[in-house]
Design a protein around this motif. Structure first.
Motif, PDB file in Angstrom:
ATOM      1  N   GLU A  29      32.245  28.626  42.342  1.00  0.00           N
ATOM      2  CA  GLU A  29      33.350  29.069  43.178  1.00  0.00           C
ATOM      3  C   GLU A  29      34.272  27.897  43.471  1.00  0.00           C
ATOM      4  OE1 GLU A  29      33.212  30.414  47.591  1.00  0.00           O
ATOM      5  OE2 GLU A  29      32.822  32.200  46.382  1.00  0.00           O
ATOM      6  N   VAL A  30      35.572  28.127  43.393  1.00  0.00           N
ATOM      7  CA  VAL A  30      36.560  27.089  43.677  1.00  0.00           C
ATOM      8  C   VAL A  30      37.598  27.658  44.619  1.00  0.00           C
ATOM      9  CG1 VAL A  30      36.237  25.881  41.492  1.00  0.00           C
ATOM     10  CG2 VAL A  30      37.932  27.686  41.651  1.00  0.00           C
ATOM     11  N   GLY A  31      38.156  26.780  45.447  1.00  0.00           N
ATOM     12  CA  GLY A  31      39.236  27.182  46.326  1.00  0.00           C
ATOM     13  C   GLY A  31      40.576  27.055  45.629  1.00  0.00           C
ATOM     14  N   VAL A  32      41.512  27.938  45.961  1.00  0.00           N
ATOM     15  CA  VAL A  32      42.862  27.899  45.399  1.00  0.00           C
ATOM     16  C   VAL A  32      43.858  27.981  46.546  1.00  0.00           C
ATOM     17  CG1 VAL A  32      42.275  28.841  43.143  1.00  0.00           C
ATOM     18  CG2 VAL A  32      42.771  30.403  45.011  1.00  0.00           C
ATOM     19  N   PRO A  33      45.064  27.438  46.357  1.00  0.00           N
ATOM     20  CA  PRO A  33      46.029  27.436  47.462  1.00  0.00           C
ATOM     21  C   PRO A  33      46.440  28.830  47.929  1.00  0.00           C
ATOM     22  CG  PRO A  33      46.669  25.896  45.736  1.00  0.00           C
ATOM     23  CD  PRO A  33      45.552  26.704  45.187  1.00  0.00           C
ATOM     24  N   SER A  34      46.501  29.787  47.004  1.00  0.00           N
ATOM     25  CA  SER A  34      46.949  31.130  47.350  1.00  0.00           C
ATOM     26  C   SER A  34      46.442  32.099  46.294  1.00  0.00           C
ATOM     27  CB  SER A  34      48.484  31.188  47.416  1.00  0.00           C
ATOM     28  OG  SER A  34      49.037  30.947  46.140  1.00  0.00           O
ATOM     29  N   ARG A  35      46.530  33.392  46.607  1.00  0.00           N
ATOM     30  CA  ARG A  35      46.119  34.395  45.629  1.00  0.00           C
ATOM     31  C   ARG A  35      47.022  34.337  44.393  1.00  0.00           C
ATOM     32  NH1 ARG A  35      42.594  38.098  47.303  1.00  0.00           N
ATOM     33  NH2 ARG A  35      43.299  39.634  45.778  1.00  0.00           N
ATOM     34  N   ARG A  36      48.285  34.100  44.595  1.00  0.00           N
ATOM     35  CA  ARG A  36      49.199  33.994  43.453  1.00  0.00           C
ATOM     36  C   ARG A  36      48.807  32.827  42.552  1.00  0.00           C
ATOM     37  NH1 ARG A  36      53.798  30.881  43.105  1.00  0.00           N
ATOM     38  NH2 ARG A  36      55.265  31.450  41.448  1.00  0.00           N
ATOM     39  N   ALA A  37      48.502  31.681  43.167  1.00  0.00           N
ATOM     40  CA  ALA A  37      48.101  30.524  42.369  1.00  0.00           C
ATOM     41  C   ALA A  37      46.773  30.780  41.668  1.00  0.00           C
ATOM     42  CB  ALA A  37      48.002  29.283  43.255  1.00  0.00           C
ATOM     43  N   GLY A  38      45.857  31.481  42.334  1.00  0.00           N
ATOM     44  CA  GLY A  38      44.584  31.811  41.693  1.00  0.00           C
ATOM     45  C   GLY A  38      44.776  32.741  40.511  1.00  0.00           C
ATOM     46  N   GLY A  39      45.675  33.715  40.657  1.00  0.00           N
ATOM     47  CA  GLY A  39      45.962  34.604  39.538  1.00  0.00           C
ATOM     48  C   GLY A  39      46.573  33.863  38.362  1.00  0.00           C
ATOM     49  N   ALA A  40      47.462  32.899  38.653  1.00  0.00           N
ATOM     50  CA  ALA A  40      48.066  32.108  37.578  1.00  0.00           C
ATOM     51  C   ALA A  40      47.018  31.269  36.859  1.00  0.00           C
ATOM     52  CB  ALA A  40      49.166  31.208  38.147  1.00  0.00           C
ATOM     53  N   LEU A  41      46.061  30.728  37.613  1.00  0.00           N
ATOM     54  CA  LEU A  41      44.983  29.952  37.001  1.00  0.00           C
ATOM     55  C   LEU A  41      44.136  30.824  36.082  1.00  0.00           C
ATOM     56  CD1 LEU A  41      43.187  27.383  36.827  1.00  0.00           C
ATOM     57  CD2 LEU A  41      41.945  28.282  38.806  1.00  0.00           C
ATOM     58  N   LEU A  42      43.744  32.015  36.554  1.00  0.00           N
ATOM     59  CA  LEU A  42      42.920  32.906  35.742  1.00  0.00           C
ATOM     60  C   LEU A  42      43.674  33.367  34.496  1.00  0.00           C
ATOM     61  CD1 LEU A  42      41.170  35.040  38.497  1.00  0.00           C
ATOM     62  CD2 LEU A  42      40.121  33.358  36.991  1.00  0.00           C
ATOM     63  N   ASP A  43      44.961  33.611  34.636  1.00  0.00           N
ATOM     64  CA  ASP A  43      45.749  34.018  33.473  1.00  0.00           C
ATOM     65  C   ASP A  43      45.765  32.922  32.421  1.00  0.00           C
ATOM     66  OD1 ASP A  43      47.905  35.879  32.243  1.00  0.00           O
ATOM     67  OD2 ASP A  43      48.888  33.927  32.324  1.00  0.00           O
ATOM     68  N   ARG A  44      45.875  31.669  32.857  1.00  0.00           N
ATOM     69  CA  ARG A  44      45.885  30.552  31.906  1.00  0.00           C
ATOM     70  C   ARG A  44      44.530  30.394  31.233  1.00  0.00           C
ATOM     71  NH1 ARG A  44      48.951  26.684  30.286  1.00  0.00           N
ATOM     72  NH2 ARG A  44      48.074  24.728  29.567  1.00  0.00           N
ATOM     73  N   LEU A  45      43.450  30.741  31.915  1.00  0.00           N
ATOM     74  CA  LEU A  45      42.108  30.626  31.348  1.00  0.00           C
ATOM     75  C   LEU A  45      41.747  31.805  30.452  1.00  0.00           C
ATOM     76  CD1 LEU A  45      40.088  29.230  34.396  1.00  0.00           C
ATOM     77  CD2 LEU A  45      40.950  27.979  32.428  1.00  0.00           C
ATOM     78  N   GLY A  46      42.644  32.775  30.311  1.00  0.00           N
ATOM     79  CA  GLY A  46      42.385  33.878  29.400  1.00  0.00           C
ATOM     80  C   GLY A  46      41.788  35.110  30.046  1.00  0.00           C
ATOM     81  N   PHE A  47      41.874  35.240  31.378  1.00  0.00           N
ATOM     82  CA  PHE A  47      41.369  36.418  32.075  1.00  0.00           C
ATOM     83  C   PHE A  47      42.504  37.414  32.295  1.00  0.00           C
ATOM     84  CE2 PHE A  47      38.182  33.307  33.032  1.00  0.00           C
ATOM     85  CZ  PHE A  47      37.003  34.013  33.225  1.00  0.00           C
ATOM     86  N   ARG A  48      42.139  38.693  32.451  1.00  0.00           N
ATOM     87  CA  ARG A  48      43.111  39.728  32.766  1.00  0.00           C
ATOM     88  C   ARG A  48      42.561  40.602  33.892  1.00  0.00           C
ATOM     89  NH1 ARG A  48      45.453  36.611  30.542  1.00  0.00           N
ATOM     90  NH2 ARG A  48      46.717  36.712  28.656  1.00  0.00           N
ATOM     91  N   PRO A  49      43.411  40.990  34.865  1.00  0.00           N
ATOM     92  CA  PRO A  49      42.912  41.820  35.970  1.00  0.00           C
ATOM     93  C   PRO A  49      42.566  43.221  35.481  1.00  0.00           C
ATOM     94  CG  PRO A  49      45.291  41.557  36.109  1.00  0.00           C
ATOM     95  CD  PRO A  49      44.835  40.676  35.004  1.00  0.00           C
ATOM     96  N   VAL A  50      41.423  43.750  35.933  1.00  0.00           N
ATOM     97  CA  VAL A  50      41.005  45.090  35.531  1.00  0.00           C
ATOM     98  C   VAL A  50      40.771  46.016  36.725  1.00  0.00           C
ATOM     99  CG1 VAL A  50      39.981  44.321  33.367  1.00  0.00           C
ATOM    100  CG2 VAL A  50      38.578  44.365  35.417  1.00  0.00           C
ATOM    101  N   ARG A  51      40.518  45.472  37.888  1.00  0.00           N
ATOM    102  CA  ARG A  51      40.275  46.351  39.037  1.00  0.00           C
ATOM    103  C   ARG A  51      40.615  45.623  40.332  1.00  0.00           C
ATOM    104  NH1 ARG A  51      35.070  47.329  38.475  1.00  0.00           N
ATOM    105  NH2 ARG A  51      34.261  46.167  40.232  1.00  0.00           N
ATOM    106  N   ARG A  52      41.158  46.364  41.277  1.00  0.00           N
ATOM    107  CA  ARG A  52      41.447  45.809  42.594  1.00  0.00           C
ATOM    108  C   ARG A  52      40.859  46.746  43.638  1.00  0.00           C
ATOM    109  NH1 ARG A  52      47.491  44.192  43.916  1.00  0.00           N
ATOM    110  NH2 ARG A  52      46.934  42.691  42.293  1.00  0.00           N
ATOM    111  N   THR A  53      40.088  46.210  44.532  1.00  0.00           N
ATOM    112  CA  THR A  53      39.428  47.030  45.548  1.00  0.00           C
ATOM    113  C   THR A  53      39.734  46.478  46.922  1.00  0.00           C
ATOM    114  OG1 THR A  53      37.406  45.716  45.515  1.00  0.00           O
ATOM    115  CG2 THR A  53      37.536  47.560  43.962  1.00  0.00           C
ATOM    116  N   GLY A  54      39.455  47.282  47.929  1.00  0.00           N
ATOM    117  CA  GLY A  54      39.640  46.858  49.312  1.00  0.00           C
ATOM    118  C   GLY A  54      38.361  46.958  50.087  1.00  0.00           C
ATOM    119  N   THR A  55      37.244  46.665  49.454  1.00  0.00           N
ATOM    120  CA  THR A  55      35.952  46.782  50.109  1.00  0.00           C
ATOM    121  C   THR A  55      35.870  45.844  51.287  1.00  0.00           C
ATOM    122  OG1 THR A  55      34.985  47.208  47.944  1.00  0.00           O
ATOM    123  CG2 THR A  55      33.462  46.675  49.748  1.00  0.00           C
TER     124      THR A  55
END
Length: 496
Positions: free
Chosen positions: A460-486
């Protein structure tokens, strides 16, 4: 005949445009530096000159000016050796051309190189037009030592020059096959005068090179990549081109500090990368740290643009391929022993301090610094520069206890953790293929958790914001598949 069978014009008398390398050599000649005799034949003249006329001109050159000495045939393309586009090694030089027929054949090969795969890939990467290639013919000097001088060390924070050399011709150094000697020199002295002559006369070679670097920086007004040689009597300069600006890196206080047990490597191109070390493969591997046996050519580098970084087993810093990697802004380091094969998870490639370490071995604060450094390289800046902020612990310079780690008062009601996004790695595209990541929004900030195939908490790593975390995952080759509000199971939980 239109060209008078003398298509090769001495560079000292040539006034027209003939590419970046020719312009640099003209400045060297104007400054009185020791440059071998050089002749130029322009792209337009080559277009309308027959092989017979070229051969007649080469024979005249061999019988008069060269007087039996061998020649070097070099390119001088319009998108080569200019600021922000070095084109290092993209067009080939041909050494030791001894007969007029060999000179003419080399001239034609240099001109035809504009259609090579490396040249076309370089033009696509740099988005440069101009494929016009002029040709230079230079007297070849029989050197004892041949090398490369950078008047600014491209991989160090400390000011100074860097030299790599080998005995004989410069092929091993510029081709990335290693060097026999490498040493650092102090920065050029402000206002220092050059020597009265460039004869060795028993003077140490490093001293002459240091003085040469100072003269060249004052003449060109900036740092240079210089190819030089010495024949036992004097120092020679064969070409000089501007250095591309180094990739920006965070200030020292914001850089991650990997543990002392981390693998030591030699930076070739500065920067930070997060990813899984994988062997080179034909397909693209976004987000991977690719392991290579040697430094890549321009054509190979084009296919590695979306890689996070490169770990290379053999090479040297001042090679042509090293210059291309720095121009592309790709973090690259030399790891002669290779990286451990059991590193299955993401690692941090620190091509600034020169270390590689598994991300799981870093304390959480250093993981945050590593992510922030990668985002800085991608163009995201801390708050003063208008980008997303660094984690609070990096801004404050000390560790802060997050809400997620505090025990709430007994009277405080439970609160939801926010929305959780599940990202999956694109199979056959990412170094994390088959893995997943959770972008967690907790009551203290946003975090990214990498989860393995068999589940578990992972890293687990900390990121400055959700937007920055999404940009990091996109660069690593990940794609969002589900969003929940649990909602979280407890105050400050993860919302899994």
């Amino acid at each position: 005949m239109e060209c008078g069978c003398r298509p090769f014009v001495p560079l000292a008398r040539f006034a027209g445009p003939a590419g970046g390398k020719a312009a640099g050599l003209r400045r060297l000649l104007t400054a009185g530096l020791p440059v071998p005799d050089t002749w130029v034949i322009t792209h337009d003249l080559l277009e309308r000159t027959s092989d017979g006329c070229l051969l007649a001109g080469a024979r005249f050159l061999a019988d008069t000016a060269l007087r039996g000495a061998p020649a070097v045939v070099r390119s001088s393309a319009e998108n080569e050796d200019v600021p922000l586009a070095t084109g290092a090694g993209v067009y080939r030089s041909h050494l030791d051309r001894r007969t007029p027929e060999e000179i003419v054949a080399a001239v034609r090969w240099v001109r035809a190189a504009r259609a090579d795969a490396d040249a076309r890939a370089y033009r696509r990467m740099r988005r440069t037009g101009g494929s016009r290639v002029h040709v230079l013919v230079q007297r070849m000097i029989g050197c004892r030592t041949w090398g490369v001088l950078y008047t600014r060390d491209p991989v160090s924070d400390e000011p100074g020059m860097l030299v790599e050399s080998s005995r004989g011709v410069s092929v091993p150094v510029v081709a990335g096959l290693g060097c026999e000697e490498s040493y650092a020199l102090p920065p050029a002295a402000a206002g220092g005068a050059g020597p009265s002559s460039w004869e060795l006369d028993g003077r140490p070679l490093p001293e002459l090179l240091w003085r040469l670097g100072g003269v060249l920086e004052r003449e060109f007004g900036g740092p240079l990549d210089v190819e030089w040689g010495e024949d036992g009597q004097r120092l020679w300069v064969f070409q000089a081109r501007p250095l591309t600006p180094a990739s920006p890196v965070p200030a020292a206080r914001n850089r991650p500090r990997p543990p002392a047990t981390a693998l030591r490597v030699t930076p070739v191109s500065r920067g930070y990368a997060l990813g899984v070390p994988v062997p080179a493969s034909p397909g693209p591997r976004p987000g991977a740290i690719v392991r290579l046996p040697v430094l890549p050519t321009a054509g190979e580098l084009e296919g590695l643009r979306r890689a996070a970084g490169l770990l290379v087993q053999a090479g040297n810093v001042l090679s042509h391929a090293g210059a291309l990697c720095r121009e592309a802004g790709l973090p690259v380091a030399l790891a002669p022993g290779g990286s451990p094969g059991d590193w299955a998870g993401p690692v941090l490639l620190d091509a600034v301090a020169g270390v590689v370490a598994p991300l799981s071995a870093l304390p959480s604060h250093e993981r945050e610094a590593a992510v922030a450094a990668v985002q800085f390289r991608a163009g995201l800046r801390p708050e003063p520069d208008g980008g997303p902020p660094y984690p609070p612990s990096l801004r404050a310079g000390r560790r802060r206890q997050s809400v997620a780690h505090r025990r709430p008062p007994a009277t405080t009601p439970r609160r939801a953790a926010g929305r959780t996004e599940l990202w999956l790695a694109e199979r056959h595209m990412s170094a994390f293929a088959g893995n997943r990541a959770l972008l967690l929004s907790v009551a203290g900030g946003s975090r990214v958790r990498f989860v393995g195939r068999a589940g578990g908490t992972g890293v687990e790593v900390g990121v400055p914001s959700r937007r920055a975390g999404g940009a990091l995952l996109d660069r690593l080759g990940f794609r969002p598949v589900r969003r929940t509000g649990t909602p979280a199971a407890r105050h400050g939980g993860t919302g899994r």
